[in-house]
Design a protein around this motif. Sequence first.
Motif, PDB file in Angstrom:
ATOM      1  N   ILE A 292       0.834  -1.202   0.000  1.00  9.80           N
ATOM      2  CA  ILE A 292       0.000   0.000   0.000  1.00  9.80           C
ATOM      3  C   ILE A 292       0.870   1.253   0.000  1.00  9.80           C
ATOM      4  N   ARG A 293       1.931   1.229   0.793  1.00 13.52           N
ATOM      5  CA  ARG A 293       2.845   2.370   0.823  1.00 13.52           C
ATOM      6  C   ARG A 293       3.500   2.590  -0.537  1.00 13.52           C
ATOM      7  N   GLY A 294       3.842   1.493  -1.228  1.00 15.38           N
ATOM      8  CA  GLY A 294       4.437   1.619  -2.555  1.00 15.38           C
ATOM      9  C   GLY A 294       3.480   2.243  -3.554  1.00 15.38           C
ATOM     10  N   PHE A 295       2.226   1.803  -3.550  1.00 18.77           N
ATOM     11  CA  PHE A 295       1.227   2.403  -4.445  1.00 18.77           C
ATOM     12  C   PHE A 295       1.029   3.876  -4.110  1.00 18.77           C
ATOM     13  N   TRP A 296       1.063   4.204  -2.829  1.00 12.70           N
ATOM     14  CA  TRP A 296       0.887   5.603  -2.413  1.00 12.70           C
ATOM     15  C   TRP A 296       2.007   6.481  -2.957  1.00 12.70           C
ATOM     16  N   LEU A 297       3.248   6.006  -2.863  1.00 18.14           N
ATOM     17  CA  LEU A 297       4.375   6.793  -3.346  1.00 18.14           C
ATOM     18  C   LEU A 297       4.310   6.974  -4.862  1.00 18.14           C
ATOM     19  N   VAL A 298       3.888   5.925  -5.567  1.00 14.13           N
ATOM     20  CA  VAL A 298       3.747   6.048  -7.019  1.00 14.13           C
ATOM     21  C   VAL A 298       2.613   7.016  -7.368  1.00 14.13           C
ATOM     22  N   SER A 299       1.509   6.940  -6.623  1.00 18.24           N
ATOM     23  CA  SER A 299       0.356   7.784  -6.931  1.00 18.24           C
ATOM     24  C   SER A 299       0.677   9.260  -6.742  1.00 18.24           C
ATOM     25  N   ARG A 300       1.590   9.570  -5.850  1.00 16.65           N
ATOM     26  CA  ARG A 300       1.947  10.980  -5.618  1.00 16.65           C
ATOM     27  C   ARG A 300       2.652  11.581  -6.831  1.00 16.65           C
ATOM     28  N   LYS A 301       3.174  10.724  -7.706  1.00 12.00           N
ATOM     29  CA  LYS A 301       3.820  11.212  -8.924  1.00 12.00           C
ATOM     30  C   LYS A 301       2.833  11.363 -10.072  1.00 12.00           C
ATOM     31  N   LEU A 302       1.624  10.842  -9.883  1.00 15.43           N
ATOM     32  CA  LEU A 302       0.636  10.877 -10.947  1.00 15.43           C
ATOM     33  C   LEU A 302      -0.108  12.199 -10.966  1.00 15.43           C
ATOM     34  N   ARG A 303      -0.702  12.480 -12.074  1.00 12.98           N
ATOM     35  CA  ARG A 303      -1.550  13.660 -12.212  1.00 12.98           C
ATOM     36  C   ARG A 303      -2.913  13.208 -12.723  1.00 12.98           C
ATOM     37  N   GLY A 304      -3.938  13.955 -12.390  1.00 15.72           N
ATOM     38  CA  GLY A 304      -5.268  13.611 -12.855  1.00 15.72           C
ATOM     39  C   GLY A 304      -5.958  12.646 -11.908  1.00 15.72           C
ATOM     40  N   ARG A 305      -7.035  12.046 -12.392  1.00 12.20           N
ATOM     41  CA  ARG A 305      -7.885  11.207 -11.556  1.00 12.20           C
ATOM     42  C   ARG A 305      -7.260   9.852 -11.286  1.00 12.20           C
ATOM     43  N   GLY A 306      -6.210   9.489 -12.026  1.00 14.73           N
ATOM     44  CA  GLY A 306      -5.580   8.191 -11.813  1.00 14.73           C
ATOM     45  C   GLY A 306      -5.053   8.018 -10.406  1.00 14.73           C
ATOM     46  N   SER A 307      -4.608   9.106  -9.787  1.00 16.41           N
ATOM     47  CA  SER A 307      -4.052   9.004  -8.441  1.00 16.41           C
ATOM     48  C   SER A 307      -5.111   8.659  -7.405  1.00 16.41           C
ATOM     49  N   PHE A 308      -6.388   8.899  -7.721  1.00 13.09           N
ATOM     50  CA  PHE A 308      -7.446   8.665  -6.744  1.00 13.09           C
ATOM     51  C   PHE A 308      -7.872   7.201  -6.665  1.00 13.09           C
ATOM     52  N   ILE A 309      -7.443   6.384  -7.621  1.00  8.07           N
ATOM     53  CA  ILE A 309      -7.779   4.961  -7.562  1.00  8.07           C
ATOM     54  C   ILE A 309      -6.602   4.128  -7.094  1.00  8.07           C
ATOM     55  N   ALA A 310      -5.518   4.784  -6.672  1.00  6.13           N
ATOM     56  CA  ALA A 310      -4.329   4.049  -6.250  1.00  6.13           C
ATOM     57  C   ALA A 310      -4.600   3.197  -5.015  1.00  6.13           C
ATOM     58  N   ALA A 311      -5.343   3.735  -4.049  1.00 11.32           N
ATOM     59  CA  ALA A 311      -5.598   2.983  -2.817  1.00 11.32           C
ATOM     60  C   ALA A 311      -6.460   1.747  -3.070  1.00 11.32           C
ATOM     61  N   PRO A 312      -7.584   1.838  -3.830  1.00 14.94           N
ATOM     62  CA  PRO A 312      -8.320   0.618  -4.139  1.00 14.94           C
ATOM     63  C   PRO A 312      -7.478  -0.408  -4.891  1.00 14.94           C
ATOM     64  N   LEU A 313      -6.640   0.065  -5.829  1.00 11.67           N
ATOM     65  CA  LEU A 313      -5.764  -0.852  -6.543  1.00 11.67           C
ATOM     66  C   LEU A 313      -4.754  -1.491  -5.599  1.00 11.67           C
ATOM     67  N   ALA A 314      -4.279  -0.721  -4.629  1.00  8.59           N
ATOM     68  CA  ALA A 314      -3.329  -1.263  -3.659  1.00  8.59           C
ATOM     69  C   ALA A 314      -3.974  -2.358  -2.821  1.00  8.59           C
ATOM     70  N   MET A 315      -5.223  -2.147  -2.403  1.00  6.26           N
ATOM     71  CA  MET A 315      -5.922  -3.181  -1.646  1.00  6.26           C
ATOM     72  C   MET A 315      -6.097  -4.444  -2.483  1.00  6.26           C
ATOM     73  N   ALA A 316      -6.429  -4.266  -3.772  1.00  2.91           N
ATOM     74  CA  ALA A 316      -6.550  -5.423  -4.660  1.00  2.91           C
ATOM     75  C   ALA A 316      -5.209  -6.135  -4.804  1.00  2.91           C
ATOM     76  N   ALA A 317      -4.123  -5.361  -4.855  1.00  2.00           N
ATOM     77  CA  ALA A 317      -2.791  -5.963  -4.959  1.00  2.00           C
ATOM     78  C   ALA A 317      -2.445  -6.747  -3.699  1.00  2.00           C
ATOM     79  N   VAL A 318      -2.838  -6.239  -2.544  1.00  2.00           N
ATOM     80  CA  VAL A 318      -2.574  -6.958  -1.288  1.00  2.00           C
ATOM     81  C   VAL A 318      -3.339  -8.277  -1.262  1.00  2.00           C
TER      82      VAL A 318
END
Length: 297
Positions: A41-67
């Motif tokens: 989850i921390r890894g997805f969060w760090l990557v999402s901080r580099k994103l722009r637009g709405r893609g960064s807002f789905i990083a946490a759900p994707l991280a949960m799916a990855a876990v």
Amino acid sequence: MDFEDTLWTVSGAGLVLLMIVDVFRTLLYPHGSGPLGRTIIRGFWLVSRKLRGRGSFIAAPLAMAAVIGAWASLAAIGWALLYLPHLTEGFVYGAGVPLRADFAEALYISLVTLSTVGFGDIVAVHPLLRLVVALQAVTGFGLLTATVTWILQTYPALNRRRALAHELNLFREAAGPAGVSSLDPKHAAGLLESMAGNVASVSIDLLAFHETYYFREVELRGSLPATVAYAQELAFDAQRSESPELQFAGRMLHAALDGLAEVLRGKFGHSGTTSADVFDSYELHHRHVRRGKTTTD
């Protein structure tokens, strides 16, 4: 059993144990989180901080799916390594099923057992293996239950946080620039005491469900990082009031906000010597900025 078989067995048991420990710490350990889940989850969060637009807002759900995927992968691969040394003599193969003793075959048996599908084309015959297969089936059912429980626990906590942000925005719009001074002191005191309780609930949610911290809000209105500073303003204004009831409510809200800042500082690494500094860092991390402020993040 030779050295290679022992190595497979030990490795498989280690992977299964890692999965069990991570699930236990994520779902059952008070104020804890599994090391694997926290890292993903921390890894997805760090990557999402580099994103722009709405893609960064789905990083946490994707991280949960990855876990969840990591848990399933650990279980499937771990049990497959346990089966691998016993192929093919430890199993009975159905008619027309080729005899194979490679990892792909062991993984197939593991996936079928973990999902509790039970095709019956390959069946364990050794008493110990039969017990292991039964234990994996129980583990698979437990893993499914654990993932559903995790999701059901997470979203109510997110809703409580969003509700607090909306409450603060509604209060700001209704009270106007005058804030608490525009209300009857007893009425304002009741509202602030209720707000303090909601802030405390959010603090507990962040401790118990750390993954909720990494959810960004699409709309500013539902973002606590963008509105929590207003709660501080209300607390300070209430403490300067001449009404004892309002002063007490202000102290309650101030204490609740200090508790929230301590959680953000201690569990999520936000810097700052004061609660206001911590909340500024909280805003910056979530890319929601207080009205009248700008940022280059």
